[in-house]
Design an enzyme around this catalytic site. Structure first.
Site: not given
Ligand code: SAH
Length: 214
Positions: A63-65
């Site tokens: 899950i992206s930052q």
């Protein structure tokens, strides 16, 4: 699926952190402040959900930052009712941000496990993308083109031509991290049938955009 005051407090702190890092778009900040990111992650990582960090999800993906999600979303300049395409549904967190902004969202995922999980999960939280598609994002989604904007949420070794050609001719925007080990965040703005403006925004690190389907 609990969202408590504690989560809300942590979320507000996260909003302050990404604001301090330079995110200005109030609508994007409001979306990050509203979406229960902890519910998009596997339970072992609940405590980390409101740190400004990427985390592992299923199928060896991440899950992206939050800062990266906000940065890319800001570059898209989404207006309500915009038709947008996301490549790399993953956890669905970025999809939820786009839904919060009122976009009509199409999202493509090539890992079947994530496709199944996320297409069931998002509606449970009230996020209704127009369509989540199991397929290869390199090809875009020609049947639904043109798009007001397209976002790629995995590192692309090169810029897939179909994505450029599926942008709206007058001002369509493609936000794509380009590169192998490290990616340069790149924005293309379509100015005419064959004219594109290109802007670069520094280095980011993503999981790779994969060419062969499993
Ligand atoms: N937007 C996601 C980021 C997930 S990481 C989130 O917020 O959680 C990138 C995702 O891109 C992964 O789920 C990966 O499976 C997917 N992906 C990689 N190559 C792809 C391709 N060719 N087409 C579509 N999705 C792809």
């Amino acid at each position: 699926m609990k969202d408590t005051f504690k989560h809300k407090g942590l979320r507000q702190q996260l909003v302050n952190v990404i604001k301090a890092k330079g995110i200005q778009d109030e609508k994007v900040l409001a979306a990050i402040g509203k979406i229960p990111r902890h519910l998009f992650m596997d339970s072992g990582f609940l405590d980390h959900a409101y740190q400004d960090k990427a985390f592992p999800i299923a199928a060896d993906q991440t899950i992206s930052q939050p800062y990266t999600v906000a940065f890319q979303t800001e570059l898209m300049q989404v207006s309500p009712e915009d038709k947008v395409l996301e490549i790399g549904t993953g956890s669905g967190y970025q999809t939820a941000v786009l839904c919060e902004l009122g976009a009509r969202v199409y999202s493509i995922e090539r890992q079947q496990e994530l496709f199944k999980k996320t297409s069931k999960f998002l509606p449970k939280l009230g996020y209704r993308a127009k369509k989540i598609i199991f397929g290869d994002g390199y090809k875009g989604l020609p049947d639904e083109a043109p798009f007001d904007s397209i976002i790629v949420t995995a590192g692309a070794p090169f810029v897939p031509k179909p994505l450029l050609s599926q942008l709206k001719v007058d001002g369509g925007r493609l936000v794509i991290p380009v590169g192998d080990d490290v990616q340069v965040m790149t924005l293309f703005i379509r100015k005419g049938p064959k004219e594109f403006e290109q802007h670069e925004f520094g280095e980011f690190r993503f999981v790779p955009l994969l060419e062969d389907r499993n």
